[in-house]
Write an enzyme that holds these catalytic residues in place. Structure first.
Site, mmCIF file in Angstrom:
data_model
loop_
_atom_site.group_PDB
_atom_site.id
_atom_site.type_symbol
_atom_site.label_atom_id
_atom_site.label_comp_id
_atom_site.label_asym_id
_atom_site.label_seq_id
_atom_site.Cartn_x
_atom_site.Cartn_y
_atom_site.Cartn_z
ATOM 1 N N ASN A 234 -6.557 7.686 4.468
ATOM 2 C CA ASN A 234 -7.850 8.328 4.139
ATOM 3 C C ASN A 234 -8.012 9.449 4.256
ATOM 4 O O ASN A 234 -9.190 10.039 3.942
ATOM 5 C CB ASN A 234 -8.723 7.640 5.353
ATOM 6 C CG ASN A 234 -8.756 5.962 5.207
ATOM 7 O OD1 ASN A 234 -8.471 5.587 4.213
ATOM 8 N ND2 ASN A 234 -9.413 5.498 6.159
ATOM 9 N N ASN B 221 -8.918 4.373 -1.113
ATOM 10 C CA ASN B 221 -9.437 5.335 -0.103
ATOM 11 C C ASN B 221 -8.632 6.568 -0.339
ATOM 12 O O ASN B 221 -9.268 7.569 -0.112
ATOM 13 C CB ASN B 221 -9.299 4.683 1.203
ATOM 14 C CG ASN B 221 -10.279 3.666 1.302
ATOM 15 O OD1 ASN B 221 -11.479 3.842 0.839
ATOM 16 N ND2 ASN B 221 -10.076 2.776 2.430
ATOM 17 N N ASP C 289 -0.859 2.629 -5.316
ATOM 18 C CA ASP C 289 -1.144 1.166 -5.778
ATOM 19 C C ASP C 289 -2.376 0.813 -6.478
ATOM 20 O O ASP C 289 -3.403 1.520 -6.191
ATOM 21 C CB ASP C 289 -0.968 0.313 -4.325
ATOM 22 C CG ASP C 289 -2.000 0.587 -3.250
ATOM 23 O OD1 ASP C 289 -2.018 1.609 -2.815
ATOM 24 O OD2 ASP C 289 -2.873 -0.194 -2.877
ATOM 25 N N HIS D 37 0.808 -1.269 0.116
ATOM 26 C CA HIS D 37 -0.008 0.056 -0.024
ATOM 27 C C HIS D 37 0.820 1.476 -0.065
ATOM 28 O O HIS D 37 0.307 2.376 -0.292
ATOM 29 C CB HIS D 37 -0.853 0.132 1.449
ATOM 30 C CG HIS D 37 -2.289 0.503 0.832
ATOM 31 N ND1 HIS D 37 -2.871 0.584 -0.244
ATOM 32 C CD2 HIS D 37 -3.090 1.346 1.979
ATOM 33 C CE1 HIS D 37 -4.075 1.297 -0.246
ATOM 34 N NE2 HIS D 37 -4.206 1.737 1.134
#
Length: 222
Positions: free
Chosen positions: A101, A147, A126, A55
């Site tokens: 986020n 997100n 990613d 991530h």
């Protein structure tokens, strides 16, 4: 005693500055500087436990570029920031410290602070929908369930911004997506990453020199 030469120099300096302001020379120069400034944002999560996770590929790409150009990151407002120049162009690398986020907050802040237009922003993220190591660059698009992109789109109130998607594949069992995304690269993936980092740098430099459309044409077929 008065220094007549100093007075003359100050007078003429003031006149030159006044004429420049009148003719808009300094403003034009500022605008040209802003046009040659780019914000390259790598999305990721802060913390040692996330450094080598899939991530955090956005952070990894920026670390690679900064190291290549001899730039270092400073922890500033809403993120770690590095800056360098290539052929008159200023590159501002941003690793948001807001967690994934809330990435959009950092993107908007640094766009405003550095007076960078939306078409000079590139977001690195990613992508589960691409095979490992496949890189695609797009001028706009949906968040694809990511997100970080979702929040960036909400904050900027548009999907019209360039994004650089690095494929991490979807090689996980049902219900294990979070563990996979937040998991570390495999040994095999780690060996292949450096080669992909070199390609990533070429694509980012292309984006800043020949623009998004030609970069898509040149690289997305690979």
């Amino acid at each position: 005693m008065f220094d007549s030469k100093r007075i003359q120099i100050d007078y003429f300096s003031g006149m030159i500055k006044w004429l420049n302001n009148l003719l808009g020379v300094e403003k034009t120069s500022d605008k040209l500087d802003d046009m040659n400034k780019f914000l390259i944002v790598g999305l990721g999560n802060i913390g040692a436990e996330y450094v080598n996770t899939r991530h955090n590929i956005g952070f990894k790409v920026l670390d690679f570029i900064a190291n290549k150009e001899g730039a270092s990151f400073d922890n500033l407002k809403l993120g770690a920031v590095a800056e360098f120049k290539i052929k008159g162009k200023t590159f501002i690398l941003l690793k948001p410290n807001t967690y994934m986020n809330l990435s959009g907050k950092a993107v908007q802040y640094w766009m405003d602070k550095e007076k960078i237009s939306l078409d000079s922003v590139l977001i690195i993220t990613d992508d589960l929908n691409l095979p490992f190591g496949t890189i695609r660059i797009r001028s706009k698009g949906s968040d694809g369930g990511h997100n970080g992109l979702k929040n960036t789109t909400q904050v900027l109130n548009t999907q019209e911004y360039a994004r650089f998607r690095f494929g991490i594949s979807d090689a996980f069992k049902k219900g294990k997506q979070v563990d996979y995304v937040l998991g570390n690269w495999s040994d095999e993936e780690t060996e292949l990453l450096e080669e992909k980092m070199d390609l990533a740098v070429k694509m980012i430099l292309s984006f800043t020199t020949i623009g998004i459309n030609r970069t898509m044409n040149d690289f997305n077929r690979r």
